[in-house]
Design a protein around this motif. Structure first.
Motif, PDB file in Angstrom:
ATOM      1  N   ALA A 194     -51.059  26.542  -3.399  1.00 44.03           N
ATOM      2  CA  ALA A 194     -51.239  27.753  -3.096  1.00 44.03           C
ATOM      3  C   ALA A 194     -52.420  28.146  -3.885  1.00 44.03           C
ATOM      4  CB  ALA A 194     -50.071  28.747  -2.921  1.00 44.03           C
ATOM      5  N   ILE A 195     -52.463  28.214  -5.190  1.00 45.94           N
ATOM      6  CA  ILE A 195     -53.085  28.667  -6.039  1.00 45.94           C
ATOM      7  C   ILE A 195     -54.604  28.072  -5.909  1.00 45.94           C
ATOM      8  CG2 ILE A 195     -53.664  28.672  -8.669  1.00 45.94           C
ATOM      9  CD1 ILE A 195     -51.848  30.727  -8.129  1.00 45.94           C
ATOM     10  N   ILE A 196     -54.710  26.637  -5.732  1.00 45.00           N
ATOM     11  CA  ILE A 196     -55.838  26.218  -5.609  1.00 45.00           C
ATOM     12  C   ILE A 196     -56.505  26.307  -4.192  1.00 45.00           C
ATOM     13  CG2 ILE A 196     -56.640  23.763  -5.010  1.00 45.00           C
ATOM     14  CD1 ILE A 196     -54.687  22.542  -7.054  1.00 45.00           C
ATOM     15  N   LYS A 197     -55.686  26.803  -3.162  1.00 40.65           N
ATOM     16  CA  LYS A 197     -56.220  27.215  -1.896  1.00 40.65           C
ATOM     17  C   LYS A 197     -56.473  28.683  -1.859  1.00 40.65           C
ATOM     18  CE  LYS A 197     -53.824  23.460   0.485  1.00 40.65           C
ATOM     19  NZ  LYS A 197     -54.840  22.846   1.251  1.00 40.65           N
ATOM     20  N   ASP A 198     -56.443  29.424  -3.053  1.00 38.15           N
ATOM     21  CA  ASP A 198     -56.822  30.598  -3.098  1.00 38.15           C
ATOM     22  C   ASP A 198     -55.820  31.686  -2.379  1.00 38.15           C
ATOM     23  OD1 ASP A 198     -58.875  30.725  -4.835  1.00 38.15           O
ATOM     24  OD2 ASP A 198     -60.309  30.251  -3.182  1.00 38.15           O
ATOM     25  N   GLU A 199     -54.563  31.219  -2.260  1.00 37.20           N
ATOM     26  CA  GLU A 199     -53.597  32.063  -1.532  1.00 37.20           C
ATOM     27  C   GLU A 199     -52.444  32.344  -2.644  1.00 37.20           C
ATOM     28  OE1 GLU A 199     -53.187  33.111   1.658  1.00 37.20           O
ATOM     29  OE2 GLU A 199     -54.963  32.055   2.298  1.00 37.20           O
ATOM     30  N   GLU A 200     -52.964  33.193  -3.453  1.00 36.56           N
ATOM     31  CA  GLU A 200     -52.104  33.625  -4.746  1.00 36.56           C
ATOM     32  C   GLU A 200     -50.573  34.229  -4.130  1.00 36.56           C
ATOM     33  OE1 GLU A 200     -55.259  34.245  -4.630  1.00 36.56           O
ATOM     34  OE2 GLU A 200     -56.247  33.733  -6.684  1.00 36.56           O
ATOM     35  N   ASN A 201     -50.778  35.158  -2.936  1.00 30.73           N
ATOM     36  CA  ASN A 201     -49.795  35.699  -2.736  1.00 30.73           C
ATOM     37  C   ASN A 201     -48.718  35.073  -2.042  1.00 30.73           C
ATOM     38  OD1 ASN A 201     -50.617  38.671  -3.364  1.00 30.73           O
ATOM     39  ND2 ASN A 201     -51.688  38.819  -1.346  1.00 30.73           N
ATOM     40  N   ILE A 202     -49.047  33.806  -1.520  1.00 27.96           N
ATOM     41  CA  ILE A 202     -47.978  32.799  -1.061  1.00 27.96           C
ATOM     42  C   ILE A 202     -47.130  32.315  -2.315  1.00 27.96           C
ATOM     43  CG2 ILE A 202     -47.590  30.431  -0.154  1.00 27.96           C
ATOM     44  CD1 ILE A 202     -49.509  31.056   2.035  1.00 27.96           C
ATOM     45  N   SER A 203     -47.884  32.107  -3.451  1.00 29.04           N
ATOM     46  CA  SER A 203     -47.306  31.466  -4.549  1.00 29.04           C
ATOM     47  C   SER A 203     -46.520  32.419  -5.187  1.00 29.04           C
ATOM     48  CB  SER A 203     -48.610  31.126  -5.579  1.00 29.04           C
ATOM     49  OG  SER A 203     -47.990  30.676  -6.732  1.00 29.04           O
ATOM     50  N   VAL A 204     -46.947  33.563  -5.535  1.00 28.41           N
ATOM     51  CA  VAL A 204     -46.115  34.742  -6.127  1.00 28.41           C
ATOM     52  C   VAL A 204     -44.972  35.166  -5.188  1.00 28.41           C
ATOM     53  CG1 VAL A 204     -46.160  37.019  -6.744  1.00 28.41           C
ATOM     54  CG2 VAL A 204     -48.179  35.666  -7.456  1.00 28.41           C
ATOM     55  N   GLY A 205     -45.038  35.385  -3.994  1.00 31.09           N
ATOM     56  CA  GLY A 205     -44.081  35.584  -2.955  1.00 31.09           C
ATOM     57  C   GLY A 205     -43.112  34.485  -2.872  1.00 31.09           C
ATOM     58  N   ASN A 206     -43.398  33.009  -3.009  1.00 34.71           N
ATOM     59  CA  ASN A 206     -42.416  32.048  -3.034  1.00 34.71           C
ATOM     60  C   ASN A 206     -41.531  31.906  -4.306  1.00 34.71           C
ATOM     61  OD1 ASN A 206     -41.513  29.406  -2.870  1.00 34.71           O
ATOM     62  ND2 ASN A 206     -43.099  28.519  -3.830  1.00 34.71           N
ATOM     63  N   ILE A 207     -42.143  32.399  -5.516  1.00 31.86           N
ATOM     64  CA  ILE A 207     -41.410  32.340  -6.537  1.00 31.86           C
ATOM     65  C   ILE A 207     -40.368  33.722  -6.844  1.00 31.86           C
ATOM     66  CG2 ILE A 207     -41.712  32.663  -9.234  1.00 31.86           C
ATOM     67  CD1 ILE A 207     -42.410  29.965  -8.034  1.00 31.86           C
ATOM     68  N   ILE A 208     -40.797  34.744  -6.248  1.00 31.20           N
ATOM     69  CA  ILE A 208     -39.895  36.000  -6.092  1.00 31.20           C
ATOM     70  C   ILE A 208     -38.650  35.740  -5.352  1.00 31.20           C
ATOM     71  CG2 ILE A 208     -39.820  38.405  -5.865  1.00 31.20           C
ATOM     72  CD1 ILE A 208     -42.607  38.630  -6.881  1.00 31.20           C
ATOM     73  N   GLY A 209     -39.291  35.127  -4.071  1.00 28.53           N
ATOM     74  CA  GLY A 209     -38.127  34.874  -3.094  1.00 28.53           C
ATOM     75  C   GLY A 209     -37.328  33.687  -3.605  1.00 28.53           C
ATOM     76  N   ALA A 210     -37.598  32.673  -4.076  1.00 30.29           N
ATOM     77  CA  ALA A 210     -36.799  31.528  -4.615  1.00 30.29           C
ATOM     78  C   ALA A 210     -35.877  32.041  -5.564  1.00 30.29           C
ATOM     79  CB  ALA A 210     -37.652  30.533  -5.211  1.00 30.29           C
ATOM     80  N   ASN A 211     -36.429  33.102  -6.514  1.00 32.22           N
ATOM     81  CA  ASN A 211     -35.249  33.890  -7.516  1.00 32.22           C
ATOM     82  C   ASN A 211     -34.234  34.211  -6.873  1.00 32.22           C
ATOM     83  OD1 ASN A 211     -36.542  32.316  -9.600  1.00 32.22           O
ATOM     84  ND2 ASN A 211     -37.567  33.885 -10.642  1.00 32.22           N
ATOM     85  N   ILE A 212     -34.903  35.114  -6.058  1.00 34.11           N
ATOM     86  CA  ILE A 212     -33.824  36.110  -5.222  1.00 34.11           C
ATOM     87  C   ILE A 212     -32.759  35.179  -4.723  1.00 34.11           C
ATOM     88  CG2 ILE A 212     -33.447  37.667  -3.263  1.00 34.11           C
ATOM     89  CD1 ILE A 212     -36.200  39.188  -4.340  1.00 34.11           C
TER      90      ILE A 212
END
Length: 316
Positions: free
Chosen positions: A229-247
């Motif tokens: 996601a970072i490489i594809k310039d979709e930072e929000n998917i990356s950040v949302g993925n991590i926060i959601g995964a932790n929750i």
């Protein structure tokens, strides 16, 4: 010969996960664009649910078989790994831009849920009833995401009007989404199974395995998805993925693990006084950095990686 086969399976699992992450992120980006749902919401729900499946299966099976330490170590270890290692590494590759409004809310919920879990765990056990409470917290998280989506309804309608739906593209992206998720889960299981065998070869203690090898192994879907996601310039998917995964780890994974266990989840002193506080530390650094600076810089990434390395040294 057997040792060589184990290492071969490990690398095949890694390649499977990488390809799955690529397909999965492509499909998730397509869904976000076509529906108008903010990418951080896509990341925090659909993507994080799929990438958390390995943690869910590993922890619930371990708990059902009476191995609370593995179930807890895998879930709590993953919350540490997801931020200290995954976000740390991703931000070193490329500074992560933050959507401040949605990030602050979800980041605060993540920290709040960890605090709630700590309060429930202070007596040394997560009971069946408390496991149910954790599942209710997940439902609240989903409701928040639905309300956020409704607030974006105007934008969504505009996006829908401007989108041309093609059956061929819809079917193709559904296949990519499902196939990507399947590759991620299969690859993760191959890595975990072979990783445990490698740990046994080198005689690494079980508790350390659950907090490190299992946690890293089951967090590889988040790592691959976030890096892609970072490489594809979709930072929000990356950040949302991590926060959601932790929750999800703190609610669905640990909640379900408590429900399937005959005697509940037993909490060790190490979990209470080392693992949870360290998870809280990296979450706080992550959320405050994103909320104040509107990005996770390379310096912050290096700090998170340094903390993770120190944590591993303490464990070993």
């Amino acid at each position: 010969m057997e040792t060589i086969i184990v290492f071969v399976i490990f690398f095949i699992g890694l390649l499977t996960i990488v390809k799955g992450g690529d397909l999965f992120v492509d499909a998730a980006i397509w869904i976000a664009k076509k529906t108008g749902i903010p990418s951080i919401i896509i990341g925090a729900t659909i993507v994080s649910i799929a990438t958390t499946l390995p943690e869910f299966f590993v922890s619930t099976v371990a708990s059902n078989e009476g191995h609370s330490d593995i179930a807890l170590g895998n879930a709590i270890g993953s919350t540490i790994c997801n931020i200290a290692f995954v976000i740390g590494l991703c931000s070193c590759i490329k500074p992560i831009k933050i959507n401040k409004g949605l990030f602050k809310l979800k980041g605060s919920m993540m920290i709040g849920y960890l605090v709630v879990f700590f309060i429930l765990a202070r007596d040394g056990i997560i009971t069946f009833k408390e496991g149910g409470m954790l599942l209710i917290l997940f439902l609240f998280f989903i409701i928040v995401n639905i309300l956020e989506f409704k607030n974006e309804s105007g934008k969504t309608e505009s996006c829908k009007r401007n989108s041309v739906y093609d059956k061929k593209h819809i079917i193709l992206n559904i296949i990519k989404f499902v196939l990507g998720a399947w590759f991620i889960v299969i690859g993760a299981h191959m890595l975990v199974d072979s990783g445990i065998k490698i740990a046994n070869i080198f005689k690494i203690p079980q508790q350390v395995v659950s907090l490190t090898l299992l946690a890293v192994g089951t967090s590889l879907p988040e790592l691959v998805t976030s890096v892609v996601a970072i490489i594809k310039d979709e930072e929000n998917i990356s950040v949302g993925n991590i926060i959601g995964a932790n929750i999800l780890n703190l609610t669905i994974v640990l909640g379900a693990s408590a429900l399937v266990s005959d005697n509940g989840l037993f909490i060790s002193d190490q979990t209470l006084y080392l693992d949870i506080p360290l998870s809280l530390l990296v979450m706080t650094i992550f959320v405050f950095s994103g909320a104040i600076k509107k990005e996770i810089s390379r310096k912050t990434g290096l700090l998170l990686l340094a903390i993770y390395i120190i944590y591993l040294l303490i464990l070993f």
